[in-house]
Design a protein around this motif. Structure first.
Motif, PDB file in Angstrom:
ATOM      1  N   MET A 146      30.888 -29.819  23.271  1.00 15.67           N
ATOM      2  CA  MET A 146      30.013 -28.821  23.874  1.00 15.67           C
ATOM      3  C   MET A 146      28.732 -29.467  24.369  1.00 15.67           C
ATOM      4  N   THR A 147      28.148 -28.895  25.374  1.00 11.54           N
ATOM      5  CA  THR A 147      26.981 -29.474  26.027  1.00 11.54           C
ATOM      6  C   THR A 147      25.771 -28.566  25.872  1.00 11.54           C
ATOM      7  N   SER A 148      24.607 -29.182  25.637  1.00  5.51           N
ATOM      8  CA  SER A 148      23.370 -28.420  25.586  1.00  5.51           C
ATOM      9  C   SER A 148      22.792 -28.354  26.991  1.00  5.51           C
ATOM     10  N   VAL A 149      22.806 -27.176  27.563  1.00  2.13           N
ATOM     11  CA  VAL A 149      22.335 -27.009  28.930  1.00  2.13           C
ATOM     12  C   VAL A 149      21.594 -25.682  29.013  1.00  2.13           C
ATOM     13  N   ALA A 150      20.524 -25.660  29.783  1.00  2.09           N
ATOM     14  CA  ALA A 150      19.803 -24.409  29.986  1.00  2.09           C
ATOM     15  C   ALA A 150      20.498 -23.618  31.093  1.00  2.09           C
ATOM     16  N   ILE A 151      20.522 -22.302  30.936  1.00  2.00           N
ATOM     17  CA  ILE A 151      21.212 -21.425  31.886  1.00  2.00           C
ATOM     18  C   ILE A 151      20.263 -20.358  32.390  1.00  2.00           C
ATOM     19  N   LYS A 152      20.232 -20.199  33.711  1.00  2.00           N
ATOM     20  CA  LYS A 152      19.422 -19.155  34.337  1.00  2.00           C
ATOM     21  C   LYS A 152      20.327 -18.231  35.151  1.00  2.00           C
ATOM     22  N   ILE A 153      20.213 -16.939  34.884  1.00  2.00           N
ATOM     23  CA  ILE A 153      20.921 -15.934  35.664  1.00  2.00           C
ATOM     24  C   ILE A 153      19.889 -15.318  36.605  1.00  2.00           C
ATOM     25  N   ASP A 213      32.877 -28.115  36.114  1.00  2.00           N
ATOM     26  CA  ASP A 213      33.005 -29.264  37.000  1.00  2.00           C
ATOM     27  C   ASP A 213      31.639 -29.707  37.505  1.00  2.00           C
ATOM     28  N   ALA A 214      30.794 -28.740  37.836  1.00  2.00           N
ATOM     29  CA  ALA A 214      29.446 -29.064  38.311  1.00  2.00           C
ATOM     30  C   ALA A 214      28.667 -29.818  37.248  1.00  2.00           C
ATOM     31  N   LEU A 215      28.790 -29.376  36.019  1.00  2.00           N
ATOM     32  CA  LEU A 215      28.057 -30.021  34.926  1.00  2.00           C
ATOM     33  C   LEU A 215      28.589 -31.424  34.669  1.00  2.00           C
ATOM     34  N   GLU A 216      29.899 -31.568  34.710  1.00  2.00           N
ATOM     35  CA  GLU A 216      30.495 -32.887  34.478  1.00  2.00           C
ATOM     36  C   GLU A 216      30.088 -33.878  35.563  1.00  2.00           C
ATOM     37  N   ARG A 217      30.024 -33.413  36.789  1.00  3.37           N
ATOM     38  CA  ARG A 217      29.746 -34.306  37.910  1.00  3.37           C
ATOM     39  C   ARG A 217      28.261 -34.600  38.098  1.00  3.37           C
ATOM     40  N   THR A 218      27.388 -33.707  37.665  1.00  2.00           N
ATOM     41  CA  THR A 218      25.959 -33.904  37.920  1.00  2.00           C
ATOM     42  C   THR A 218      25.138 -34.157  36.665  1.00  2.00           C
ATOM     43  N   GLY A 219      25.590 -33.672  35.514  1.00  2.00           N
ATOM     44  CA  GLY A 219      24.783 -33.772  34.311  1.00  2.00           C
ATOM     45  C   GLY A 219      23.516 -32.945  34.383  1.00  2.00           C
ATOM     46  N   ALA A 220      23.534 -31.892  35.181  1.00  2.00           N
ATOM     47  CA  ALA A 220      22.321 -31.079  35.377  1.00  2.00           C
ATOM     48  C   ALA A 220      21.822 -30.502  34.051  1.00  2.00           C
ATOM     49  N   PRO A 221      20.517 -30.635  33.763  1.00  2.00           N
ATOM     50  CA  PRO A 221      19.968 -30.077  32.523  1.00  2.00           C
ATOM     51  C   PRO A 221      19.844 -28.558  32.563  1.00  2.00           C
ATOM     52  N   LEU A 222      19.841 -27.983  33.791  1.00  3.52           N
ATOM     53  CA  LEU A 222      19.732 -26.541  33.961  1.00  3.52           C
ATOM     54  C   LEU A 222      20.690 -26.101  35.054  1.00  3.52           C
ATOM     55  N   LEU A 223      21.374 -24.990  34.813  1.00  4.68           N
ATOM     56  CA  LEU A 223      22.307 -24.424  35.786  1.00  4.68           C
ATOM     57  C   LEU A 223      21.850 -23.020  36.154  1.00  4.68           C
ATOM     58  N   ASP A 224      21.809 -22.738  37.443  1.00  4.14           N
ATOM     59  CA  ASP A 224      21.266 -21.480  37.953  1.00  4.14           C
ATOM     60  C   ASP A 224      22.315 -20.796  38.818  1.00  4.14           C
ATOM     61  N   THR A 225      22.667 -19.561  38.462  1.00  6.86           N
ATOM     62  CA  THR A 225      23.642 -18.819  39.254  1.00  6.86           C
ATOM     63  C   THR A 225      23.093 -17.455  39.636  1.00  6.86           C
ATOM     64  N   ALA A 235      31.479 -20.856  29.873  1.00  8.79           N
ATOM     65  CA  ALA A 235      32.026 -22.040  30.535  1.00  8.79           C
ATOM     66  C   ALA A 235      31.014 -23.169  30.572  1.00  8.79           C
ATOM     67  N   ALA A 236      29.746 -22.837  30.810  1.00  7.27           N
ATOM     68  CA  ALA A 236      28.705 -23.866  30.847  1.00  7.27           C
ATOM     69  C   ALA A 236      28.512 -24.514  29.484  1.00  7.27           C
ATOM     70  N   ARG A 237      28.503 -23.705  28.440  1.00  4.31           N
ATOM     71  CA  ARG A 237      28.238 -24.248  27.108  1.00  4.31           C
ATOM     72  C   ARG A 237      29.432 -24.995  26.531  1.00  4.31           C
TER      73      ARG A 237
END
Length: 214
Positions: free
Chosen positions: A1-8, A176-188, A210-212
């Motif tokens: 599992m990955t620690s990533v910040a998520i913004k809706i 896939d986006a997280l795997e390819r970029t390693g982005a610390p924050l994902l915004d959808t 899915a992100a987590r």
């Protein structure tokens, strides 16, 4: 599992807010831009802020806004962060940060590697860069249109703090986006909607899961 910040982003109703909180998103985005189907006025922002309390961070999205609109919106939405999504110059970003005393995120529209390089002009000024897909010149909105860009353009940013990825992210592609970029924050935004401006609670939950679990 990955620690990533998520913004809706583009939250405009109590149901959507509740869904974001239940899915343990880190931030919601309140859009203060009238042409957007996700726009909220001061009254709606205040109601959402009161409902949210301290359970989730609130980011206000502005597009080339004047200080008056930002001031009203910061107060109404009890904003934690100001996101500038227009053509704001580094000088304007610094001005907003100094005046309002809040972290400022600067959206960087991307279509080519040269666009990514433009973030350097805001280095030391913006608190976070949000790399988003560049919309067509005749588009009515600067984002929230479900467009993505070539994520390989962000290779040099992998592992750096202070940036996030936006643009066309959905439950189907976020891992896939997280795997390819390693982005610390994902915004959808549109990626968790059933129609423009209409958030789907199940898609919000699926996106966060899915992100987590990526």
């Amino acid at each position: 599992m990955t620690s990533v910040a998520i913004k809706i982003c583009g939250i405009s109703t109590p149901d959507a807010l509740d869904a974001a909180i239940a899915a343990r998103a880190d931030f919601i985005g309140l859009v203060f831009f009238p042409p957007s189907p996700r726009n909220v006025d001061g009254h709606a922002a205040a109601a959402l802020a009161a409902r949210a309390g301290s359970s989730i961070g609130r980011v206000g999205l502005f597009v080339d806004a004047d200080d008056g609109l930002i001031a009203e919106s910061v107060k109404a939405g009890r904003l934690d962060v100001i996101q500038l999504h227009g053509e704001e110059t580094p000088e304007r970003v610094a001005q907003v940060k100094d005046r309002f005393g809040l972290p400022v995120w600067k959206a960087i529209p991307v279509a080519t590697g040269r666009d990514v390089e433009k973030a350097q002009a805001y280095k030391g000024i913006a608190d976070l860069f949000l790399f988003d897909a560049r919309t067509p010149k005749d588009a009515a909105l600067p984002g929230g249109m479900g467009l993505s860009f070539d994520w390989s353009l962000l290779a040099s940013w992998r592992g750096r703090p202070g940036w996030g990825l936006a643009g066309g992210l959905s439950p189907a592609n976020v891992a896939d986006a997280l795997e390819r970029t390693g982005a610390p924050l994902l915004d959808t935004s549109s990626g968790v909607e059933s129609a423009p401006g209409q958030k789907d609670p199940e898609l919000i939950r699926a996106f966060c899961d899915a992100a987590r679990n990526a």
